[in-house]
Scaffold this motif. Sequence first.
Motif, PDB file in Angstrom:
ATOM      1  N   UNK A   1       0.831  -1.210   0.000  1.00 58.79           N
ATOM      2  CA  UNK A   1       0.000   0.000   0.000  1.00 58.79           C
ATOM      3  C   UNK A   1       0.860   1.253   0.000  1.00 58.79           C
ATOM      4  N   UNK A   2       1.940   1.249   0.777  1.00 60.96           N
ATOM      5  CA  UNK A   2       2.832   2.409   0.827  1.00 60.96           C
ATOM      6  C   UNK A   2       3.527   2.618  -0.510  1.00 60.96           C
ATOM      7  N   UNK A   3       3.978   1.535  -1.130  1.00 56.35           N
ATOM      8  CA  UNK A   3       4.632   1.633  -2.439  1.00 56.35           C
ATOM      9  C   UNK A   3       3.672   2.194  -3.472  1.00 56.35           C
ATOM     10  N   UNK A   4       2.412   1.770  -3.419  1.00 50.45           N
ATOM     11  CA  UNK A   4       1.408   2.279  -4.341  1.00 50.45           C
ATOM     12  C   UNK A   4       1.200   3.777  -4.161  1.00 50.45           C
ATOM     13  N   UNK A   5       1.151   4.226  -2.907  1.00 51.46           N
ATOM     14  CA  UNK A   5       0.952   5.651  -2.629  1.00 51.46           C
ATOM     15  C   UNK A   5       2.154   6.483  -3.048  1.00 51.46           C
ATOM     16  N   UNK A   6       3.347   5.957  -2.819  1.00 56.11           N
ATOM     17  CA  UNK A   6       4.571   6.693  -3.127  1.00 56.11           C
ATOM     18  C   UNK A   6       4.871   6.683  -4.620  1.00 56.11           C
ATOM     19  N   UNK A   7       4.531   5.568  -5.282  1.00 53.08           N
ATOM     20  CA  UNK A   7       4.724   5.488  -6.722  1.00 53.08           C
ATOM     21  C   UNK A   7       5.857   4.600  -7.176  1.00 53.08           C
TER      22      UNK A   7
ATOM     23  N   UNK B   1       7.631   0.406  -7.326  1.00 55.84           N
ATOM     24  CA  UNK B   1       7.220  -0.977  -7.556  1.00 55.84           C
ATOM     25  C   UNK B   1       7.438  -1.809  -6.278  1.00 55.84           C
ATOM     26  N   UNK B   2       6.652  -2.871  -6.142  1.00 52.91           N
ATOM     27  CA  UNK B   2       6.733  -3.693  -4.931  1.00 52.91           C
ATOM     28  C   UNK B   2       6.598  -5.171  -5.280  1.00 52.91           C
ATOM     29  N   UNK B   3       7.474  -5.993  -4.702  1.00 57.03           N
ATOM     30  CA  UNK B   3       7.418  -7.453  -4.838  1.00 57.03           C
ATOM     31  C   UNK B   3       7.291  -8.048  -3.441  1.00 57.03           C
ATOM     32  N   UNK B   4       6.369  -8.962  -3.265  1.00 53.27           N
ATOM     33  CA  UNK B   4       6.150  -9.581  -1.957  1.00 53.27           C
ATOM     34  C   UNK B   4       6.330 -11.095  -2.077  1.00 53.27           C
ATOM     35  N   UNK B   5       7.159 -11.655  -1.195  1.00 51.49           N
ATOM     36  CA  UNK B   5       7.411 -13.096  -1.173  1.00 51.49           C
ATOM     37  C   UNK B   5       6.557 -13.734  -0.077  1.00 51.49           C
TER      38      UNK B   5
ATOM     39  N   UNK C   1      -3.125  -4.148  -3.910  1.00 51.96           N
ATOM     40  CA  UNK C   1      -2.388  -2.874  -3.906  1.00 51.96           C
ATOM     41  C   UNK C   1      -1.312  -2.822  -4.992  1.00 51.96           C
ATOM     42  N   UNK C   2      -1.376  -3.758  -5.923  1.00 54.79           N
ATOM     43  CA  UNK C   2      -0.496  -3.698  -7.087  1.00 54.79           C
ATOM     44  C   UNK C   2       0.834  -4.393  -6.934  1.00 54.79           C
ATOM     45  N   UNK C   3       1.040  -5.105  -5.847  1.00 52.51           N
ATOM     46  CA  UNK C   3       2.314  -5.795  -5.642  1.00 52.51           C
ATOM     47  C   UNK C   3       2.389  -7.057  -6.494  1.00 52.51           C
ATOM     48  N   UNK C   4       3.593  -7.383  -6.962  1.00 52.06           N
ATOM     49  CA  UNK C   4       3.838  -8.655  -7.624  1.00 52.06           C
ATOM     50  C   UNK C   4       4.082  -9.704  -6.549  1.00 52.06           C
ATOM     51  N   UNK C   5       3.415 -10.842  -6.645  1.00 56.07           N
ATOM     52  CA  UNK C   5       3.508 -11.894  -5.636  1.00 56.07           C
ATOM     53  C   UNK C   5       4.441 -13.001  -6.116  1.00 56.07           C
ATOM     54  N   UNK C   6       5.353 -13.413  -5.246  1.00 49.20           N
ATOM     55  CA  UNK C   6       6.232 -14.559  -5.488  1.00 49.20           C
ATOM     56  C   UNK C   6       5.940 -15.602  -4.416  1.00 49.20           C
TER      57      UNK C   6
END
Length: 409
Positions: free
Chosen positions: A130-136, A138-142, A158-163
């Motif tokens: 969510x913070x990455x989306x607000x700041x602008x 990219x975000x990857x979550x494992x 929130x637009x994160x890429x999931x691994x």
Amino acid sequence: MLIANPRSSHTSYPGALRDILNIRAAHESGAWLSKWEQISGAATPLWDLPDAAAALGVSELRLKDESFRSPLGSFKALGAPVALMRLVMRQWRAHDIEPKALITGHYAQMLSNLTVISATDGNHGKSLAAAASSIGCQCVIVLHANVSFEREQAIAAYGAKIVRIDGNYDESVEHAARLAANNGWHVVSDTSYEGYEVIPRDVMQGYGVISAEIVARLNEEPSRPPFTHVFLQGGVGGLAAGIASYLWEHYGAERPNFIVVEPQQADCLYQSAISGLASRATGSVDSVMAGLACGEASPLAWKILDRCIDHFMTIADDDAIAAMRSLARGSERDAPLVAGESGAAGYAGLAVLMKSRDLAQAAGLGPTSRVLVINTEGATAPSVYRELVGETANAVEARQAAWKLRVVQ
């Protein structure tokens, strides 16, 4: 199980620890987050639970309810965004970035090629996404094998890429570190390891906002004595360190007694208390308390906890479930409350100790004790909450609203 910490100190807050976590930085974090749309503009409730206090055998029981902190549903909304903001400000130091503008997307174009990554049990990853989306950026979550699809969907929203990986939380932390090294990404984790302490420190500093609100509320009630005991969830230790360090610095030698609670099968802080060093859990780490299912203590958090936690204890999954149900029921004078599996752990710890005269006495608990517990999350996995409690979070919230109306009248 309960163990006393022989290294615990009731003295003034040491300068060496103030260099890690301090009140000034906690207040700064709160000010930065005040402009974020994902953070409530008001302090979270500090519920008074007189009927529960009487039933358990203590003088006073109050619950700080972080389920109201954010639409994200947990206290983690205070940690990941602060750490991400401080990371950006270090990386783009020459740009003299204004924090409140940063969190509202003012620098999004400049940051579009920045990628951050983290492993998570759910709540930290959702807050970072969510913070990455607000700041602008990219975000990857494992995610490891035990993270539910429901939590995965909440993060991906929130637009994160999931691994996805097989294995447990600690293996997901290692996998995130490898991906970051191979791709030039930045790890924003809430647990420290060798050579990685700055960002976990920033995460913990954000949690000090909770303590700041508690102290401010108590200052409005000068007739009430300070708390004698504070129960804190375990995990890797970040929440406990963030809250306890603030209260220790504020109260000094007169600080409350701190008790850390964690699952029996994820007892890394309990084992750390035995060895005197940040240690690994001895169990399977597959607790229903998903946010606390961590196999290895954060060495940075342990520097704080080793000096101020008076007792460490473990509870069974059934204890946490019973606490969720008890809080959801409410009573004549106690509001019905939505507490997730990890959110109810502190309350569960108190209930377990008060069932045993010997354990309660060992922890210094009795009829004159004034106790604070933290509800760290709401129903962040709604289907799990419904299955464990026997009703939906919405149903509990409706009864809470009716309770408020009755009390006001």
